[in-house]
Motif scaffolding. Structure first.
Motif, short mmCIF file in Angstrom:
data_model
loop_
_atom_site.label_atom_id
_atom_site.label_comp_id
_atom_site.label_asym_id
_atom_site.label_seq_id
_atom_site.Cartn_x
_atom_site.Cartn_y
_atom_site.Cartn_z
N THR A 110 34.35 20.74 -1.81
CA THR A 110 33.37 19.81 -2.39
C THR A 110 34.08 18.57 -2.91
N PRO A 111 33.64 17.36 -2.56
CA PRO A 111 34.26 16.15 -3.08
C PRO A 111 34.35 16.19 -4.60
N THR A 112 35.53 15.88 -5.12
CA THR A 112 35.82 16.07 -6.54
C THR A 112 36.36 14.79 -7.15
N PHE A 113 35.81 14.45 -8.32
CA PHE A 113 36.21 13.23 -9.03
C PHE A 113 36.72 13.59 -10.42
N ALA A 114 37.61 12.75 -10.95
CA ALA A 114 38.09 12.90 -12.32
C ALA A 114 37.41 11.83 -13.16
#
Length: 232
Positions: A110-114
């Motif tokens: 799953t595309p993951t962002f911080a």
């Protein structure tokens, strides 16, 4: 899960439950993993999350031609966001962390962002560009036995990101957004007074807390690709 739904759940269990169901995941660890990632990516660097207190981190960094962040109290690049203000563009940094890095490694495909306070609007836009179903995950801290200790700083940070998202919001997401709106005018004060902020201040890292409280100062949205966070 319905379309156009923004969810918010805590920690590793939240990631395990929501990542397979969502179009994007946002990891929020304001003090300090996500803020470190934001600062590094703002400067054109790449951050590779890694397991905390793992003896293989040095070899992992060497194999990837990367620098290895040390303990916060050490010299050089560390989990202190201020230590990364001089990180050169193009650098790769392996950043072990018990919370934000650990959660980042658990999101699968799953595309993951911080996300953090510094880049809340930018991350909200980038995450929703992946699709209508977004999970915002406040990381929290750890009690001595390793169990989750919810952190108000991460709830506020999650709420700041959720505030910039469109669509239906779960009750948990609505509460996080309300926490942010209540805190918005005194972020630096509240972050310094919360449990995590006090712990850092007592160790001499109050400037890190102030840096983490800077709302909306970054347009960089760090996304996890190929094992590293880079600008989306």
């Amino acid at each position: 899960m319905n379309e156009l739904l923004i969810c918010c759940e805590w920690g590793e269990r939240g990631v395990a439950q929501l990542a397979p169901l969502c179009d994007a995941v946002v990891i929020v660890d304001v003090l300090s993993f996500s803020t470190c990632v934001a600062v590094a990516v703002e400067r054109g660097a790449e951050v590779l999350p890694y397991r905390f207190r793992d003896d293989s981190a040095e070899e992992y960094a060497r194999e990837r031609g990367a620098l290895l962040a040390g303990p916060r109290s050490s010299q050089g690049y560390t989990l202190s966001p201020r230590s990364l203000l001089g990180l050169p563009a193009g650098a790769r940094l392996v950043l072990p962390s018990p919370n934000g890095a650990t959660l980042s490694l658990g999101t699968g495909a799953t595309p993951t962002f911080a996300g953090c306070l510094r880049n809340a609007a930018a991350v909200a836009r980038a995450a929703q560009a992946c699709g209508p179903r977004v999970a915002v995950i406040p990381a929290g801290e750890r009690w001595p036995d390793g169990s989750l200790r919810p952190g108000v700083e991460d709830q506020i940070g999650a709420g700041a990101i959720i505030h910039h998202m469109r669509g239906e919001k779960s009750p948990e997401a609505q509460v996080a957004e309300a926490a942010f709106l209540a805190a918005r005018d005194r972020l630096a004060e509240l972050l310094l007074q919360c449990a995590s902020g006090r712990e850092l201040a007592e160790k001499g890292f109050a400037p890190d807390v102030a840096l983490a409280a800077e709302l909306g100062c970054s347009a960089a949205a760090p996304v996890l690709r190929g094992g590293g966070y880079r600008a989306a």
